[in-house]
Design a protein around this motif. Sequence first.
Motif, PDB file in Angstrom:
ATOM      1  N   THR A 215       0.822  -1.258   0.049  1.00  0.00           N
ATOM      2  CA  THR A 215       0.039  -0.088  -0.113  1.00  0.00           C
ATOM      3  C   THR A 215       1.042   1.192   0.047  1.00  0.00           C
ATOM      4  N   THR A 216       2.277   1.056  -0.031  1.00  0.00           N
ATOM      5  CA  THR A 216       3.021   2.168  -0.147  1.00  0.00           C
ATOM      6  C   THR A 216       3.790   2.543  -1.416  1.00  0.00           C
ATOM      7  N   ARG A 217       3.793   3.672  -1.833  1.00  0.00           N
ATOM      8  CA  ARG A 217       4.737   3.950  -2.987  1.00  0.00           C
ATOM      9  C   ARG A 217       6.095   3.347  -2.910  1.00  0.00           C
ATOM     10  N   ILE A 218       6.733   2.845  -4.005  1.00  0.00           N
ATOM     11  CA  ILE A 218       8.062   2.296  -3.874  1.00  0.00           C
ATOM     12  C   ILE A 218       9.189   3.491  -3.445  1.00  0.00           C
ATOM     13  N   GLY A 219       8.900   4.686  -3.963  1.00  0.00           N
ATOM     14  CA  GLY A 219       9.808   5.605  -3.682  1.00  0.00           C
ATOM     15  C   GLY A 219       9.836   6.097  -2.163  1.00  0.00           C
ATOM     16  N   ASP A 220       8.726   6.015  -1.513  1.00  0.00           N
ATOM     17  CA  ASP A 220       8.464   6.203  -0.062  1.00  0.00           C
ATOM     18  C   ASP A 220       9.209   5.214   0.678  1.00  0.00           C
TER      19      ASP A 220
ATOM     20  N   VAL B 151      16.884   8.485  -2.808  1.00  0.00           N
ATOM     21  CA  VAL B 151      16.496   7.475  -3.538  1.00  0.00           C
ATOM     22  C   VAL B 151      16.811   7.422  -4.975  1.00  0.00           C
ATOM     23  N   GLU B 152      17.164   8.764  -5.663  1.00  0.00           N
ATOM     24  CA  GLU B 152      17.573   8.738  -6.734  1.00  0.00           C
ATOM     25  C   GLU B 152      18.578   8.004  -6.964  1.00  0.00           C
ATOM     26  N   ASP B 153      19.737   8.213  -6.225  1.00  0.00           N
ATOM     27  CA  ASP B 153      20.907   7.473  -6.398  1.00  0.00           C
ATOM     28  C   ASP B 153      20.643   6.042  -6.376  1.00  0.00           C
ATOM     29  N   LEU B 154      19.793   5.710  -5.324  1.00  0.00           N
ATOM     30  CA  LEU B 154      19.738   4.387  -5.193  1.00  0.00           C
ATOM     31  C   LEU B 154      19.172   3.380  -6.307  1.00  0.00           C
ATOM     32  N   PHE B 155      18.004   4.254  -6.827  1.00  0.00           N
ATOM     33  CA  PHE B 155      17.272   3.545  -8.070  1.00  0.00           C
ATOM     34  C   PHE B 155      18.408   3.463  -9.183  1.00  0.00           C
ATOM     35  N   ARG B 156      19.167   4.449  -9.340  1.00  0.00           N
ATOM     36  CA  ARG B 156      20.142   4.467 -10.393  1.00  0.00           C
ATOM     37  C   ARG B 156      21.150   3.313 -10.336  1.00  0.00           C
ATOM     38  N   SER B 157      21.649   3.053  -8.914  1.00  0.00           N
ATOM     39  CA  SER B 157      22.509   2.061  -8.741  1.00  0.00           C
ATOM     40  C   SER B 157      21.967   0.477  -8.923  1.00  0.00           C
ATOM     41  N   VAL B 158      20.831   0.622  -8.881  1.00  0.00           N
ATOM     42  CA  VAL B 158      20.108  -1.004  -9.000  1.00  0.00           C
ATOM     43  C   VAL B 158      19.499  -0.964 -10.590  1.00  0.00           C
ATOM     44  N   GLY B 159      19.586   0.167 -11.009  1.00  0.00           N
ATOM     45  CA  GLY B 159      19.241   0.095 -12.437  1.00  0.00           C
ATOM     46  C   GLY B 159      17.692   0.224 -12.833  1.00  0.00           C
ATOM     47  N   LEU B 160      17.024   1.091 -11.914  1.00  0.00           N
ATOM     48  CA  LEU B 160      15.784   1.371 -11.965  1.00  0.00           C
ATOM     49  C   LEU B 160      15.627   2.778 -12.488  1.00  0.00           C
ATOM     50  N   PRO B 161      14.524   2.979 -13.340  1.00  0.00           N
ATOM     51  CA  PRO B 161      14.452   4.322 -13.593  1.00  0.00           C
ATOM     52  C   PRO B 161      14.132   5.369 -12.454  1.00  0.00           C
ATOM     53  N   THR B 162      14.687   6.640 -12.914  1.00  0.00           N
ATOM     54  CA  THR B 162      14.888   7.617 -11.732  1.00  0.00           C
ATOM     55  C   THR B 162      13.808   8.690 -11.917  1.00  0.00           C
ATOM     56  N   THR B 163      12.809   8.422 -12.524  1.00  0.00           N
ATOM     57  CA  THR B 163      11.725   9.524 -12.621  1.00  0.00           C
ATOM     58  C   THR B 163      10.958   9.485 -11.620  1.00  0.00           C
TER      59      THR B 163
ATOM     60  N   GLU C 172       7.727   9.735 -11.683  1.00  0.00           N
ATOM     61  CA  GLU C 172       6.396   8.935 -12.070  1.00  0.00           C
ATOM     62  C   GLU C 172       6.777   7.445 -11.525  1.00  0.00           C
ATOM     63  N   PHE C 173       7.925   7.045 -11.776  1.00  0.00           N
ATOM     64  CA  PHE C 173       8.384   5.723 -11.491  1.00  0.00           C
ATOM     65  C   PHE C 173       8.187   5.476  -9.879  1.00  0.00           C
ATOM     66  N   ALA C 174       8.982   6.413  -9.124  1.00  0.00           N
ATOM     67  CA  ALA C 174       8.975   6.335  -7.746  1.00  0.00           C
ATOM     68  C   ALA C 174       7.529   6.265  -7.130  1.00  0.00           C
ATOM     69  N   ARG C 175       6.494   7.023  -7.874  1.00  0.00           N
ATOM     70  CA  ARG C 175       5.361   6.994  -7.435  1.00  0.00           C
ATOM     71  C   ARG C 175       4.443   5.740  -7.716  1.00  0.00           C
ATOM     72  N   ARG C 176       5.202   4.747  -8.131  1.00  0.00           N
ATOM     73  CA  ARG C 176       4.654   3.343  -8.523  1.00  0.00           C
ATOM     74  C   ARG C 176       4.225   2.539  -7.248  1.00  0.00           C
ATOM     75  N   TYR C 177       3.143   1.784  -7.266  1.00  0.00           N
ATOM     76  CA  TYR C 177       2.930   0.870  -5.996  1.00  0.00           C
ATOM     77  C   TYR C 177       3.698  -0.460  -6.536  1.00  0.00           C
ATOM     78  N   PRO C 178       4.000  -1.292  -5.468  1.00  0.00           N
ATOM     79  CA  PRO C 178       4.457  -2.502  -5.944  1.00  0.00           C
ATOM     80  C   PRO C 178       3.886  -3.356  -6.912  1.00  0.00           C
TER      81      PRO C 178
END
Lengths: 344, 331, 286
Positions: free
Chosen positions: B124-129, B142-154, B156-162
């Motif tokens: 129930t929580t957005r992945i970025g949060d 969060v942006e740095d972490l997403f970049r280092s695991v190869g996830l989009p850093t936008t 929009e992406f961080a606001r997605r749910y699992p």
Amino acid sequence: MTTTPRPTPQDPPPARETLALDGVSVLFRTGSGRRRQQVTAADEVDLTLRPGTITALVGESGSGKSTLGRVACGLQPPSAGTVRLDGAPVSGPGLGGAVQMIFQNPAASLNPKMTVGRILGHAARQAGTGRALVRDVVSAALTEVGIDPPDRYLDRHPHELSGGQQQRVAIARALLHRPRFLVADEPTSALDVSVRVQIIDLLRDVQARHGTGILFITHDLSVVRAIADRVAVVYLGRIVESGTAGEVFGSPSHPYTKALLGSTPSLTAAAEDAELLRGEPANAVERPTGCHFHPRCPIAEQPRCADHDPAPIVLDGTHTARCHLAGPSLAVADSNPVEARRTS
Amino acid sequence: MNAVDGGAVTASASVSVPAVVEVEGLRVTISPRGGRPVAPVQDVDLRIRRGEVVGLVGESGSGKTMLARAVAGLLAPGLRPRVEGRIHVLDRELGSASAAERRATLRTDLSYVFQDPNAHLNPTTRIGDQVAEVAVPNGNRVEDLFRSVGLPTTEEFARRYPHQLSGGMKQRVVIACALAKDPGVIIADEPTTALDVTIQAQVLRLLRDLATTREVGILLVSHDLAAIGQFCDSVAVMYAGRIVEEGPTSAILRTPRHPYTKALMGALFDIHTPEHRPVAIPGSVPALDDPPDGCRFGPRCGYRTEHCDDEPELIDVGPGRRSRCWNWERL
Amino acid sequence: MTVLQERPAVLARRRSWLPRSAPLTVVAVGCVVLFALAGLLAPIVATHNPFAVSPQILQSPSGAHLLGTDELGKDIFSQLVHGARASLTIGLAAGLGSLLIGLVVGGIAGYAGGAVDSALMRVAEVFQILPAMIVALVIVAVIGRGTGLTALAVIVALWPQAARIVRGQYLQLRGAEFVDAARLARTPAWRIIAVEIFPVAFPPAGVQAALDVGRGMLLESSLSFLGLGDPNSASWGAVLRRAQPYLSEAWWFSVPAGLCVVLMVLSFNIIGDALGSSGTAGRRSL
């Protein structure tokens, strides 16, 4: 031993003795109201199984390979297309007794409340064995799949058997129906490495002894390479490459096949050699336009691959690939341009 | 007990690289309700250095997950576990530490990645949060972490749910969470078993790269010897609760010095050598409450001699290599 | 083919019907057995004829009348012993009846799915949202009163719950691989429902049935208390109803009957819970 006569491997089967999926499509509707979606699990698939042959259906989760397996044994009626046995359309679970299935999770495929003897006894009765002979037939079937002495296992419940034994019992049950074809859906992926080989050997044994045609569904190319006669690679509901094992492994022609080969873990190759795919598999609800594989494809050429759906190209003998860039012929005559682009 | 100095040593790693995890003489005893107490992990020494990926391989029932969970302090209380021996995480002894200290160490220095990413992520929580919750207090973005695991850093992406992500992406988010607190150790328990082959290779390579770039020690638990072989510096092979062989990956895969390792390799199908006919290992893993006398693998072993009625210790069998077999020279 | 000795890594322990250390369950079972015996052997256990009127009205408990007498001088202990028979009969009838209907309706709905499922479940919902008391009132008003009719009212009120549980089980199990295997063996649908799925789906329904026995007894007492029960029955609810005007002056009239109801309902609930957690219930889907 009191087993009933079966087709012997000596008689070469006539060429038209086949189980064929003919332009089979399967659509599922999910959700309701505004969230209603349509999933294309299979899209006009042609696939032919021959007696005494192991055909491998390879793909990742969501590729539709299990759905195709269920169509091939009549558990899933196709939304379009026909299933033919020796050329005649057939339907219904088991396709009139011609096909049986071996499931991924052996524990779930055996009724937990019944003993081995009862499960197999029922199968034997259903297959027409007289009451007096049931016990002998069941014992023979257990011995055949390597469960020996059978008497020690007849009164056990499935949870009292190991995973490998459960799968052997499931195979024995399928064989009691004397099927001409077997669909084995990931039959070893729930088993430990040391047991995996035993079950695969058993299936090869069955194929050789009874001339059974086997559809072997798996994601594991290393097993396919070792046992399959023919290979079909599925991506998002379509067969993207097919041919004999020699053809497909000898000269893999679809970039997806190459990627699968490169990703397969191996003891004999360093991981650094492998070229890995980018991105994630698209889902079957919103399949990409043009070639479904183009968003992940390392060699995709724009705009052709995004706009035009490649038709299967015959490369050599029975070897076909569904790729604009495969093989010598780069013809796009059969493809249909797509107006709207829906990239996911 | 064996000297720790003989433990897993990476061929390339120099002795000066500090260990982030050191386990000595570990024994885990569980007493599930209504069952007899059994010891699924016995006599285990294990060492993980910074920047190193250690593979822990075994079949079901080998005790590999129990070992990993014991190190992470994650054994299910319902099993009423008892852990004996020493566990050091970043030079802190956890065995004698108070429960609060132990939790504090594990919370700040050790991350655990489960097989099923859904077990980790809050639906129930957005992945970025979710990542921010751990990252921000630790001074990470969060942006740095997403970049280092190869996830989009936008955004929009961080606001997605699992549920809007594929399995591979979810596991990347879990790994981003694991990295967010700059841990010294990541324990990954079958992190790719639920994923597709093409994605499995991506995630394993990611873990491999993160070990090097972030100087994290990683314990990769898996049943898949081939996958371990491709991505780990060193390997420990477990059988019936004990480590039976350990050492640098390449050396072990080239010349296994324990019959079980050899048999396990022989049971695999290999994509590059289709002519190799795999051979099943006869028999089955012994029941925990009824182990055979002497060598645990003895009843299934093709190299068995009279000597094997005595249980072997882990002995040095080469540079950085140890094997629990009397007859390793005959292999 | 070589035969390889394999052993399950962890042999599943034989599951006992009841969990091992559960003193409460033992007490509950003991209570039920005690009351059942009392009901069965009522003519022997009872010290008086429960319907025999005497001039000793509203006597407090004594050697002659263990639990005193009621407003007509009838022996209360003997009434309760005979009442156990009436109450347990209705309770068991309710449990079995709702289980039976639940299995049939739930089984068909769950296995068939689709429109059949929707239709049957809407019907069940209608019964579920009607308060049991109203259903009973209607039955009594339309047909009349009697033990059989009380049981019917109770069953009508209770079956939807059982049906829902069974349906959930079937819905989940019809996709199970062993059911696919049965379909491939050309097993007829009735046999799949009754022979293949039934034993796996039954335990949770059995738990519900145990709970329903308790609920049925409670409902019967309520109906009798309101005067909607069988007028000729000496059930506990009937005793309670007649005790109503004397609540303050003759506690022995109402309290023992009330305790009987509470004890039995509690016992069946404890037994139901124990069945549910003993593992025999398997996966509960609701």
